[in-house]
Design a protein around this motif. Structure first.
Motif: not given
Length: 178
Positions: A26-30, A101-114, A123-133
């Motif tokens: 769940x992106x909001x718990x995450x 985008x959904x994870x990005x927006x959920x994390x951004x909203x979770x930090x409300x007041x910061x 410092x948040x790096x998001x990838x759609x799959x498990x292939x990392x640079x």
């Protein structure tokens, strides 16, 4: 200062790289877990005006699971800044356009007041799959545990295990499923 204390102090102030697997989460718990590490809330030196957070790498963001019928009911707002530039996008449409985008927006909203929220999000790096640079993969030193265990799909279980699994009842040979 002893060597042990010096290493302990260095580990406290160093930025650690964490990996978080978003599969079936769940992106909001995450977002609450990710926020803790991004802001440095888990460190003993945390202060709201102190930038002591760590890096978090989220993989498999295309595999998130929204609760209930949130895919068709949740709406995301965006405004371009120009007159008439307001738009509302359903969650499934936003996820189709950009799987991170959904994870990005959920994390951004979770930090409300910061007050340092925009800098912290770098410092948040998001990838759609498990292939990392390679340059990100060599920095990762730790992992954030997921709150929900990912179940194994039936088509990924071998035939022998399925056949040997205990059955609740034996159906007669002439039984017809409807």
């Amino acid at each position: 200062m002893s060597i042990v204390k010096r290493v302990q102090q260095w580990a406290t102030f160093a930025r650690t790289w964490y990996v978080y697997d978003c599969t079936w989460q769940n992106p909001f718990e995450s977002a609450l877990l990710i926020k803790t590490h991004l802001m440095g809330l888990h460190k003993p030196i945390y202060h709201p005006m102190n930038d002591c957070g760590d890096h978090v790498v989220c993989i498999n963001t295309k595999e998130i699971a929204l609760p209930g019928d949130e895919w068709i009911k949740r709406v995301y707002f965006h405004h371009t800044g120009y007159p008439g530039g307001a738009s509302w996008t359903l969650a499934w449409q936003l996820h189709e356009k950009d799987a991170t985008m959904i994870i990005k927006k959920a994390v951004y909203n979770a930090m409300r007041g910061n007050l340092q929220r925009r800098h912290t999000m770098q410092r948040l790096h998001l990838f759609a799959d498990d292939q990392l640079p390679e340059e990100i993969l060599e920095n990762i030193t730790n992992q954030i545990r997921t709150p929900r265990e990912v179940p194994q799909r039936l088509d990924h279980i071998d035939k022998e295990t399925l056949e040997n699994f205990p059955s609740i009842m034996d159906y007669p040979k002439d039984y017809v499923l409807r």
